[in-house]
Scaffold this active site. Structure first.
Site, PDB file in Angstrom:
ATOM      1  N   SER A 123      -2.561  -2.343  14.074  1.00 41.38           N
ATOM      2  CA  SER A 123      -1.255  -1.881  14.562  1.00 41.38           C
ATOM      3  C   SER A 123      -1.428  -0.585  15.347  1.00 41.38           C
ATOM      4  O   SER A 123      -0.780  -0.370  16.368  1.00 41.38           O
ATOM      5  CB  SER A 123      -0.278  -1.707  13.398  1.00 41.38           C
ATOM      6  OG  SER A 123      -0.819  -0.888  12.403  1.00 41.38           O
ATOM      7  N   ARG A 124      -2.337   0.277  14.892  1.00 40.64           N
ATOM      8  CA  ARG A 124      -2.522   1.555  15.565  1.00 40.64           C
ATOM      9  C   ARG A 124      -3.168   1.419  16.939  1.00 40.64           C
ATOM     10  O   ARG A 124      -3.120   2.348  17.738  1.00 40.64           O
ATOM     11  CB  ARG A 124      -3.368   2.493  14.712  1.00 40.64           C
ATOM     12  CG  ARG A 124      -4.756   1.910  14.352  1.00 40.64           C
ATOM     13  CD  ARG A 124      -5.437   2.787  13.326  1.00 40.64           C
ATOM     14  NE  ARG A 124      -6.740   2.298  12.922  1.00 40.64           N
ATOM     15  CZ  ARG A 124      -6.951   1.521  11.860  1.00 40.64           C
ATOM     16  NH1 ARG A 124      -5.932   1.129  11.115  1.00 40.64           N
ATOM     17  NH2 ARG A 124      -8.175   1.130  11.550  1.00 40.64           N
ATOM     18  N   ARG A 143       1.588  -7.700   0.754  1.00 42.52           N
ATOM     19  CA  ARG A 143       0.778  -7.264   1.897  1.00 42.52           C
ATOM     20  C   ARG A 143       1.426  -7.701   3.221  1.00 42.52           C
ATOM     21  O   ARG A 143       1.509  -6.911   4.155  1.00 42.52           O
ATOM     22  CB  ARG A 143      -0.633  -7.855   1.766  1.00 42.52           C
ATOM     23  CG  ARG A 143      -1.604  -7.421   2.862  1.00 42.52           C
ATOM     24  CD  ARG A 143      -3.000  -7.955   2.589  1.00 42.52           C
ATOM     25  NE  ARG A 143      -3.953  -7.695   3.646  1.00 42.52           N
ATOM     26  CZ  ARG A 143      -4.664  -6.561   3.769  1.00 42.52           C
ATOM     27  NH1 ARG A 143      -4.519  -5.588   2.899  1.00 42.52           N
ATOM     28  NH2 ARG A 143      -5.517  -6.414   4.765  1.00 42.52           N
ATOM     29  N   ARG A 172      -3.868  -7.458  11.826  1.00 41.52           N
ATOM     30  CA  ARG A 172      -4.769  -8.317  12.593  1.00 41.52           C
ATOM     31  C   ARG A 172      -4.008  -8.947  13.758  1.00 41.52           C
ATOM     32  O   ARG A 172      -4.553  -9.781  14.481  1.00 41.52           O
ATOM     33  CB  ARG A 172      -5.345  -9.450  11.714  1.00 41.52           C
ATOM     34  CG  ARG A 172      -6.062  -8.978  10.441  1.00 41.52           C
ATOM     35  CD  ARG A 172      -7.355  -8.280  10.732  1.00 41.52           C
ATOM     36  NE  ARG A 172      -8.092  -7.937   9.514  1.00 41.52           N
ATOM     37  CZ  ARG A 172      -7.888  -6.830   8.791  1.00 41.52           C
ATOM     38  NH1 ARG A 172      -6.934  -5.974   9.126  1.00 41.52           N
ATOM     39  NH2 ARG A 172      -8.623  -6.578   7.720  1.00 41.52           N
ATOM     40  N   GLU A 211       0.887  -1.178   0.000  1.00 42.46           N
ATOM     41  CA  GLU A 211       0.000   0.000   0.000  1.00 42.46           C
ATOM     42  C   GLU A 211       0.914   1.213   0.000  1.00 42.46           C
ATOM     43  O   GLU A 211       1.462   1.635   1.009  1.00 42.46           O
ATOM     44  CB  GLU A 211      -0.980  -0.077   1.179  1.00 42.46           C
ATOM     45  CG  GLU A 211      -1.957  -1.260   0.984  1.00 42.46           C
ATOM     46  CD  GLU A 211      -2.899  -1.517   2.156  1.00 42.46           C
ATOM     47  OE1 GLU A 211      -3.050  -0.643   3.026  1.00 42.46           O
ATOM     48  OE2 GLU A 211      -3.502  -2.615   2.179  1.00 42.46           O
ATOM     49  N   GLU A 271      -7.455   5.583   5.273  1.00 41.30           N
ATOM     50  CA  GLU A 271      -7.569   4.643   4.149  1.00 41.30           C
ATOM     51  C   GLU A 271      -7.916   5.465   2.911  1.00 41.30           C
ATOM     52  O   GLU A 271      -8.941   6.161   2.914  1.00 41.30           O
ATOM     53  CB  GLU A 271      -8.706   3.665   4.459  1.00 41.30           C
ATOM     54  CG  GLU A 271      -8.895   2.562   3.472  1.00 41.30           C
ATOM     55  CD  GLU A 271      -8.060   1.319   3.800  1.00 41.30           C
ATOM     56  OE1 GLU A 271      -8.096   0.858   4.956  1.00 41.30           O
ATOM     57  OE2 GLU A 271      -7.380   0.823   2.878  1.00 41.30           O
TER      58      GLU A 271
END
Lengths: 313, 315
Positions: free
Chosen positions: A168-169, A64, A72, A25, A179
């Site tokens: 993660s955040r 990814r 996750r 990304e 996003e």
């Protein structure tokens, strides 16, 4: 008149910007790498903003993830379990990140973490919240939306007990997902990159203002609340037997009414949406979600009320 | 008006998908055609049709390739190289396909091979071939172009002599690729699938008509001929890109690019302009798979081809 309700929060001194949580990304990867070399643009008075690549091995391979989805991986089991060289790479990484920016749930955790993501879905710029009662975050997204107008930005709320996930955040006190799409994985589009950069600029301005003692009055935030996930029709072997219908494709945030076409089979038949009321789909046809059994998520619109906020003395 | 050129029939045709494992339209077109065959029996056709999933291991992991780009493995040198334990998967698979569909440049090769691809670039339906004088292929192009209206349809000539060609479609006596975009890799869009399926149905329809004796009239057609390519600006040591395709170039495949037009926007906000000496047509603008090949976009010139009328040679 009753006394005014003002929520007080400590000054936000430790802020992080995560890129590359998914290594393909590209907006977040390029922004964070740029800011690691020269971070002047993201610094503000009274706080330190740390740009950070969360999944460097996945970034290197432009994939990814290596073993498992880092976004996750921040579950209580993973974070508290013993260290083991044999753990999946991303679980090891989650533990390291929790040490550096958390520990999650503790007073030492970072105040705010922005996690930068792209999607192949036509979601435009979207801010993702994990809690409807974090008034600091609600005020921040309200400020961002006002600042970028007439450009727009949707707010997605995912606090669904089964569908929410350990991002993660989430090690921070105030986690925000950013996003932006549509952008193919592995591709860097200039307009998407600049949109993300602009939103972060306003977000950091908000924090700086907050830290100076400004009181933000009560406000209402229009959010899309995740209700349900919808998978593709599949055969007995798990292969998809239909695609998102052309009438639904790219229509993120637009109402999907009962009877509207939802999927198209490979031999050209339309499969209609059979819910009982209109809903607002998003994450429509996200590449990474085929393996997570998700063609799109269904949301309902809600208005969240945020109290006034200011920093605690 | 001259007599039509008589051309041999096409007894054996192959349609290949999944040559790149994350380019999903072709894969699903081939699977749908296989399913129809299984459930409905072979449609009465004048050809024997072979359906191939070219790179099953890459398809399984939804990646372009597992070890090396298969669509560069079809040179004579790679096809005849000895196999050892260290031979990349795609090379071994290319040699298998050479046995199944070739051998390349031999009388046993399939008469026509159509390879299906997607691109992240805004190229509509691009018909890619290697020869400006293969009348069979050019008539197929014309037929598709005249009937397919849901996307722009263009002819792209990558001028390579057969001996030097490296792509899967060079295995057939006649070959072409259908490249449809924009579609992110790893995603299947219904609109793009429908366009590709229509393209395949149309070329098979042309073949049936050709075999039944229809005379296809002569025509002139524009072709885009690849000339060169441009890379992203990069940092000299790390080779990291320092700019993105400029917003005024992004998605403008096949729109004429003039000297001085913006091509890149650096992360520090500067515009890099096109420094070519002549106007050219950009394509494959911001194709995901080409970052690692050092290509931000290709450039083509436009040329007019004259194609004579054709009919099938009676055997």
């Amino acid at each position: 008149m009753t006394s005014r309700n003002v929520s007080c929060f400590p000054e936000a001194r430790k802020v992080a910007i995560f890129g590359g949580t998914h290594g393909n990304e590209m907006s977040g990867v390029m922004l964070v790498n740029m800011w690691k070399k020269n971070g002047a643009e993201i610094q503000r008075n009274g706080m330190v903003t740390k740009p950070f690549i969360t999944n460097p091995r996945a970034v290197e391979k432009c994939t990814r993830y290596i073993d498992t989805d880092l976004n996750r991986a921040f579950t209580p089991e993973n974070l508290s379990g013993p260290w083991d060289e044999g753990l999946p790479y991303e679980v090891q990484r989650a533990k390291e990140i929790n040490q550096m920016f958390g520990p999650k749930g503790s007073p030492d955790a970072y105040d705010v973490i922005f996690d930068l993501h792209n999607t192949t879905s036509n979601m435009g710029s979207t801010l993702i919240l994990e809690s409807s009662t974090d008034h600091f975050n609600l005020q921040m997204v309200h400020y961002i939306k006002k600042s970028i107008a007439p450009a727009s930005c949707a707010v997605l709320l995912n606090e669904h007990p089964h569908l929410k996930y350990s991002t993660s955040r989430s090690v921070a006190k105030h986690p925000i997902g950013l996003e932006v799409g549509p952008q193919p994985q592995g591709v860097l589009r200039s307009n998407i990159f600049e949109s993300m950069r602009d939103i972060l600029k306003h977000a950091l301005d908000f924090i700086e203002l907050f830290n100076t003692g400004v009181e933000f009055p009560p406000c209402a935030v229009d959010v899309f609340k995740v209700i349900e996930r919808v998978d593709y029709p599949r055969d007995a072997n798990g292969n998809i037997t239909a695609m998102v219908h052309p009438h639904l494709q790219d229509c993120d945030w637009e109402p999907l009414n009962p009877g509207d076409p939802m999927f198209q089979t490979f031999d050209g038949r339309a499969v209609p949406y059979q819910g009982s009321s209109p809903v607002y789909p998003t994450f429509i046809n996200e590449a990474a979600y085929y393996e997570k059994q998700q063609a799109f998520v269904i949301t309902r619109r809600e208005m969240l009320a945020a109290t006034a906020i200011r920093k605690s003395i | 008006m001259g007599e039509p050129v008589t051309l041999p029939g096409l007894a054996r045709v192959a349609v290949c998908g999944g040559t790149h494992g994350n380019e999903l339209s072709g894969l699903y077109v081939v699977r749908e055609m296989e399913r129809r065959r299984r459930e409905e029996g072979d449609k009465v056709r004048t050809v024997s049709l072979t359906l191939v999933v070219s790179n099953p291991r890459a398809v399984e992991v939804c990646r372009r390739y597992v070890e090396t780009d298969m669509n560069r493995c079809f040179t004579n040198a790679v096809l005849s190289s000895p196999v050892s334990d260290t031979t990349p998967y795609e090379v071994r698979r290319a040699q298998e396909l050479n046995t199944l569909l070739g051998p390349k440049c031999s009388a046993q090769a399939v008469d026509l091979l159509c390879d299906l691809h997607n691109t992240t670039s805004n190229m509509g339906l691009c018909f890619i071939c290697n020869s400006s004088t293969d009348w069979t292929i050019l008539h197929i192009y014309k037929y598709i172009q005249s009937k397919l209206t849901d996307a722009p349809v263009r002819l792209l000539l990558i001028d390579i002599p057969l001996a030097d060609s490296y792509s899967l479609d060079s295995m057939g006596k006649h070959g072409f690729s259908l490249e449809v975009g924009p579609q992110p890799h790893g995603v299947i869009r219904a609109d793009i699938f429908n366009i590709m399926k229509q393209g395949v149905d149309l070329f098979l329809e042309w073949i049936d008509q050709f075999h039944s004796g229809v005379v296809f009239e002569s025509f002139e057609v524009d072709a885009y001929v690849r000339k060169r390519s441009m890379d992203y600006p990069r940092e000299p040591e790390t080779r990291q890109i320092t700019a993105a395709v400029h917003p005024q170039l992004q998605d403008r495949d096949f729109t004429l690019l003039n000297p001085g037009n913006p091509v890149f926007l650096t992360f520090s906000g500067e515009t890099v302009r096109f420094d070519g000496e002549e106007s050219l047509y950009p394509f494959f603008i911001n194709e995901c798979a080409y970052y690692e090949k050092g290509i931000a976009f290709h450039l083509a010139e436009k040329k007019t081809l004259r194609v004579p009328s054709v009919k099938v040679k009676k055997s």
